[in-house]
Design an enzyme around this catalytic site. Structure first.
Site, PDB file in Angstrom:
ATOM      1  N   GLY A 335      34.680  43.909  26.426  1.00 22.76           N
ATOM      2  CA  GLY A 335      35.117  44.463  25.150  1.00 22.76           C
ATOM      3  C   GLY A 335      36.276  43.680  24.574  1.00 22.76           C
ATOM      4  N   ALA A 336      37.164  43.235  25.473  1.00 26.30           N
ATOM      5  CA  ALA A 336      38.320  42.431  25.077  1.00 26.30           C
ATOM      6  C   ALA A 336      38.944  41.868  26.342  1.00 26.30           C
ATOM      7  CB  ALA A 336      39.339  43.274  24.310  1.00 26.30           C
ATOM      8  N   MET A 337      39.851  40.900  26.184  1.00 27.12           N
ATOM      9  CA  MET A 337      40.515  40.284  27.320  1.00 27.12           C
ATOM     10  C   MET A 337      41.969  40.020  26.969  1.00 27.12           C
ATOM     11  SD  MET A 337      40.635  39.233  30.343  1.00 27.12           S
ATOM     12  CE  MET A 337      42.149  38.552  31.031  1.00 27.12           C
ATOM     13  N   GLU A 338      42.870  40.424  27.871  1.00 26.42           N
ATOM     14  CA  GLU A 338      44.297  40.457  27.608  1.00 26.42           C
ATOM     15  C   GLU A 338      45.021  39.132  27.812  1.00 26.42           C
ATOM     16  OE1 GLU A 338      43.879  41.843  32.018  1.00 26.42           O
ATOM     17  OE2 GLU A 338      42.781  42.077  30.143  1.00 26.42           O
ATOM     18  N   ASN A 339      44.380  38.013  27.478  1.00 29.42           N
ATOM     19  CA  ASN A 339      45.054  36.720  27.614  1.00 29.42           C
ATOM     20  C   ASN A 339      46.440  36.801  26.976  1.00 29.42           C
ATOM     21  OD1 ASN A 339      42.412  35.574  28.438  1.00 29.42           O
ATOM     22  ND2 ASN A 339      41.940  35.848  26.276  1.00 29.42           N
ATOM     23  N   HIS A 371      45.047  49.102  24.615  1.00 29.02           N
ATOM     24  CA  HIS A 371      44.745  48.755  26.006  1.00 29.02           C
ATOM     25  C   HIS A 371      45.186  47.324  26.303  1.00 29.02           C
ATOM     26  CE1 HIS A 371      42.064  48.979  29.683  1.00 29.02           C
ATOM     27  NE2 HIS A 371      42.248  47.666  29.569  1.00 29.02           N
ATOM     28  N   GLU A 372      44.790  46.397  25.452  1.00 27.99           N
ATOM     29  CA  GLU A 372      45.097  44.984  25.713  1.00 27.99           C
ATOM     30  C   GLU A 372      46.591  44.706  25.582  1.00 27.99           C
ATOM     31  OE1 GLU A 372      42.697  43.552  27.089  1.00 27.99           O
ATOM     32  OE2 GLU A 372      41.269  45.087  26.453  1.00 27.99           O
ATOM     33  N   HIS A 375      48.645  45.574  28.574  1.00 28.53           N
ATOM     34  CA  HIS A 375      48.584  44.563  29.631  1.00 28.53           C
ATOM     35  C   HIS A 375      49.633  43.459  29.467  1.00 28.53           C
ATOM     36  CE1 HIS A 375      45.202  45.689  32.066  1.00 28.53           C
ATOM     37  NE2 HIS A 375      44.319  45.619  31.094  1.00 28.53           N
ATOM     38  N   GLU A 394      43.955  47.964  35.469  1.00 30.49           N
ATOM     39  CA  GLU A 394      43.053  48.467  34.426  1.00 30.49           C
ATOM     40  C   GLU A 394      43.210  49.971  34.195  1.00 30.49           C
ATOM     41  OE1 GLU A 394      41.711  46.617  32.463  1.00 30.49           O
ATOM     42  OE2 GLU A 394      41.627  44.694  33.490  1.00 30.49           O
TER      43      GLU A 394
END
Length: 950
Positions: A335-339, A371-372, A375, A394
């Protein structure tokens, strides 16, 4: 050699080599995949197998070397070479420190074609006073994904060394590592080079120490076509136009990253544009030019600043970076990535169109951004040492995402929705004998597929649930005080879960908070053993007891519990509208005289479902609660009305209470107008529908549901003035959708004409869609289900020409509602052609079709027939095998289906199931439980429904 035309640039101590475009046309790149090339190198230099005792056969890096920083230059080609392959070329220098004397370097590398340098696959030099030992031999160890470098001498402890590599990789469409995403704009095909390093794909982009504890600083340079934009974690600090081998290119150099894990690195080359907000922190939302031009990034931009500010205050730690980029990608697995500093999203999760998007889409955008961004501190600033505790990372972000979204949109009351979306959702999985603890043994999670398997419902949703419970019994001020000291002490470091418990305990001690045991002793019960308890209250005696809750109490537990399946349970309760204080259940059974009830008094336990457990009562108390719901349901808090229904239906499945008691909890719904109780009831009635679709019970169930939902349908028809507008309340809008969906599916008068009429208007005026965005998914499905090929073909045309992913997603789901099996078979076939259905969407389409009674068998047959192809050709970067297996098998309730499932497991044992391994075991367990449940309850359900229909 192919890589001979090289331009060298020296900047300080950074050496970057930029490869000639000529290399793209080299003959060896015409092979089917670069993985094959890597294999050829391996065969030439050393066999890939060796004695088990050798370090290169171990999946974990030895503790001899740690990286300090990387210098990485990458040049993605956004056009295919003469062999039709998209590639990237690159070089990387990693400076590392030797901790213990060794003559071996192991560094991760996967699916990269490493270039020979003086006969070896890498070049080693020393940065200190000592001289680097010569290389004896190098090879690729494919099974463990290492570049292995054996030295003639030893590296000295305490010294710094530099390892340099050159490589070519495929810019594949596999959604992993450095990959390509494609879209069409103004009739032109566009390519995006983007990345997904998490959890173990950085090694697919450049050789690296690819473990979360191997933090380092990354110096990044991207070479890209003139006119395109390059992005990475840090701000761009230099941009130089040059010509490399006759090609006009731009070299973009970025500020060094913070000291971080390799999985957080992000790289993007595109012709995107952005909308920007520059207050305390530069915020940019990136997307396709057309999407930005029409304002689809504006909502994300407007809420990112407030959410960042909320978390700065929540953690009491400033945002540590110079900017916050967020980018919407057409092809993205997660869904997404917290880079860190460059968060990547599926388009549908970041972009919002007020004309086309529903309130559910808007909520999704707010919660996933929260959410991201959560992080950025918890996960990025402080990172867990290893993947066996991924739940803490998570689960925490999942929990506080509701807090961040609630701050951004206070009128939604979104914090309560964690009950439906996480707690009730994960209860269903964690009540299986094949569930697993939140934390695993570190040595049990070592292979990439084992790591991927950790990212499941238990980690996200149970993690969120138990942390919410922890915050509640500590109180939020104590919880955030412990978080602050934890983040401050361990900034830019790695931790284990126990470190957080220690800091929370310190906060407890400072504030004088009273607990029955230490934070660690309480939480170990919830983290180190799977499952959860059912708390049973006998209001005639005051006895309170706990028992491990299993949907199938006769199933064999696959895991031993270090705590004998007992928990330290926080009990908060009320008696007949008078709230009582919390007490702790610290053993199997206890007595509390205050919980005795007399006459019409009722006791309600687990107020607002702050505790992660189910509740059962004596028969008298159940009857008092049901009477209260009938007489005045608003006397019971709305969250607990949803709880009563959900607990009752699941207690039935566990054979703890009779099935008629659960059905009775739905009788009052004809008077209920709130979303949460209705959604809880519909979720549980859905299980009945799944189990009885092919039986005589189905029609009785339809009749009963129609009777209960008709007043809700009429209510919304009235308050919306005959559907001319939508309700103002956020969850009221959700419940309007429920009313129409179940009214149409059960045959309420006027509903089908309403939805088919709207859809027909759209078909007649393609450029004007009269259907409100909130209702589109439901209306599309209803109209396509009742229609034929014309309705399906129109839906397909609108899907293919949709200008925003949110609308495409609604149509993609609705197309699976068709009853014509020929249409469904055609749709299934599309999932294996990425030019028709994007790889990221293939799993969803198959599961949507399986959810349709007319498509279930078709989907199951399709998966069995094509499993080998999907598993080998599409791979873990494209297919969510866990969701696929659980989605396909959720209706299984017969011996025949169980036999097919077991045969499927046997037939594919050799190739395996990857991230779907646990899901397969759970599917087998669920099917066995379903078979028994149907046999034991069908007669009683039939009799009750017939009586209610009379």
């Amino acid at each position: 050699m192919c890589l001979k035309d090289i331009l060298t640039m020296v900047k300080g101590n950074m050496v970057r080599i930029h490869f000639s475009a000529m290399c793209v046309g080299c003959t060896f790149l015409g092979m089917a995949s670069l993985a094959t090339i890597v294999g050829l190198w391996t065969v030439q230099l050393l066999p890939s197998t060796g004695p088990p005792a050798e370090p290169w056969n171990e999946h974990r890096l030895p503790d001899t070397l740690v990286p300090d920083y990387y210098n990485i230059t990458l040049w993605p080609r956004l056009q295919p070479n003469i062999h039709g392959l998209f590639v990237f070329t690159g070089n990387s220098s990693v400076v590392f420190k030797c901790l213990r004397e060794t003559d071996l370097i192991l560094i991760h590398s996967n699916k990269l074609n490493l270039t020979s340098i003086d006969g070896y696959l890498a070049k080693l030099s020393a940065l200190g006073t000592s001289v680097a030992p010569s290389i004896q031999k190098t090879w690729m160890q494919e099974t463990t994904q290492y570049l292995v470098i054996q030295l003639k001498g030893k590296l000295n402890a305490g010294e710094l060394y530099e390892l340099y590599t050159e490589f070519v990789g495929e810019l594949a469409d596999d959604l992993a590592g450095f990959y390509r995403s494609e879209y069409e704009e103004n009739g032109e095909k566009k390519i995006v080079a983007t990345s997904q390093m998490h959890p173990t794909h950085a090694r697919k982009t450049f050789p690296c120490f690819d473990e979360p504890a191997m933090r380092a600083v990354f110096y990044i340079t991207l070479i890209h076509d003139r006119g395109t934009v390059a992005l990475s974690n840090g701000m761009e600090i230099e941009k130089v136009d040059t010509v490399l081998d006759g090609q006009p290119v731009t070299m973009s150099t970025f500020e060094p990253t913070k000291n971080m894990s390799s999985y957080l690195l992000a790289l993007v080359v595109s012709d995107y544009t952005n909308v920007t907000s520059a207050n305390d922190t530069l915020i940019r939302i990136w997307a396709r030019k057309k999407a930005i031009e029409v304002g689809h990034g504006d909502y994300a931009l407007n809420i990112t600043g407030p959410i960042l500010k909320f978390f700065e205050n929540y953690y009491s730690v400033p945002y540590p970076l110079s900017k916050s980029d967020q980018i919407a990608l057409p092809d993205f697995y997660f869904g997404a990535m917290e880079n860190w500093g460059l968060v990547t999203y599926r388009e549908t999760n970041l972009l919002y169109d007020p004309v086309i998007s529903s309130n559910a889409n808007k909520e999704r955008t707010a919660t996933i951004i929260a959410h991201e961004l959560a992080h950025m501190w918890f996960g990025n600033l402080v990172t867990l040492k290893w993947w066996n505790e991924v739940w803490l990372n998570e689960g925490f972000a999942s929990y506080v995402s509701y807090l961040g979204a609630d701050f951004a949109e206070p009128s939604w009351n979104v914090k309560d929705l964690i009950i439906l979306k996480d707690i009730h959702h994960v209860f269903a999985v964690d009540a299986l004998a094949s569930s697993h603890p939140l934390s695993s043994n570190e040595e049990d999670i070592i292979k990439p597929e084992q790591i991927t398997e950790q990212f499941d419902t238990v980690s996200y949703s149970k993690g969120a649930s138990v942390l919410r419970m922890l915050s509640d019994f500590l109180t939020e001020p104590v919880f955030v005080q412990g978080l602050n000291t934890y983040l401050t002490m361990f900034a830019y470091q790695n931790t284990v879960g126990e470190d957080l418990w220690n800091h929370l305990q310190t906060a407890v001690d400072k504030t004088g908070t009273v607990l029955p045991l230490s934070v660690k002793e309480i939480m170990d019960r919830w983290v180190l053993q799977m499952g959860f308890p059912v708390v049973t209250v006998n209001t005639t005696t005051g006895q309170v007891s706990q028992m491990h809750f299993l949907l199938d109490p006769e199933s064999s537990l696959q895991r031993q519990s270090p705590f004998n399946y007992e928990w330290i349970v926080p009990i908060n309760w009320m008696k007949a509208e008078v709230e009582q204080s919390r007490f702790w259940l610290t053993e199997k059974t206890a007595f509390h005289s205050d919980m005795k009830a007399t006459g019409n008094e009722w006791v309600l336990v687990n107020l607002n479902i702050t505790g992660y457990y189910r509740v059962n009562y004596d028969t008298e108390n159940w009857e008092c609660l049901l009477n209260q719901l009938t007489e005045n349901h608003e006397a019971v808090p709305v969250i607990n009305r949803a709880q009563i229904v959900d607990d009752a239906f699941n207690l039935v499945r566990a054979k703890i209470i009779p099935v008629t008691l659960a059905l009775k909890t739905t009788k009052y719904l004809s008077e209920e107008r709130e979303y949460m109780p209705w959604q809880s009831a519909l979720n549980n009635l859905d299980y009945f529908y799944l189990m009885f679709t092919q039986t005589d019970v189905y029609e009785l169930l339809q009749n009963y549901t129609r009777k209960q939902v008709t007043p809700l349908f009429e209510h919304f028809k009235t308050i919306t003035e005959d559907w001319s507008h939508v309700p103002t309340g956020h969850t009221d809008q959700y419940n309007q959708v429920n009313a129409i969906r179940f009214a149409c599916s059960t045959g309420v008068d006027g509903c089908q004409n309403l939805t088919t009429g709207w859809y027909r208007q759209w078909m007649d005026q393609t450029n004007h869609n009269p259907i409100h965005p909130n209702l589109r998914s439901t209306v599309y499905c209803s109209a396509i289900a009742s229609g034929g090929a014309d309705e399906w073909d129109f839906g397909w045309l609108m899907f293919k020409t949709a200008t925003i992913g949110i609308e495409a997603d609604k149509l993609m789901s609705a197309l699976a509602c068709a009853k014509d099996t020929t249409l469904l078979e055609r749709y299934l076939g599309y999932t294996l052609d990425a030019s028709i259905i994007r790889k990221q969407d293939a799993t969803s389409v198959i599961v949507y079709i399986a959810s349709n009674p007319d498509g279930q068998t078709l989907a199951w047959d399709f998966v069995r027939k094509n499993w080998v192809y999907m598993f080998t050709e599409y791979g873990v970067g494209s297919f969510n095998f866990a969701n696929l297996i659980s989605g396909i098998t959720k209706t299984f309730s017969t011996e025949s289906e169980l036999e097919q499932l077991l045969q499927f497991k046997s037939d594919n044992a050799e190739i395996g199931f990857g991230s779907g391994t646990a899901a397969l075991e759970q599917a087998i367990e669920k099917t066995k439980a379903n078979i028994k449940w149907v046999a034991e309850n069908q007669r009683e359900i039939t009799d009750w429904l017939m009586a209610e229909s009379a």
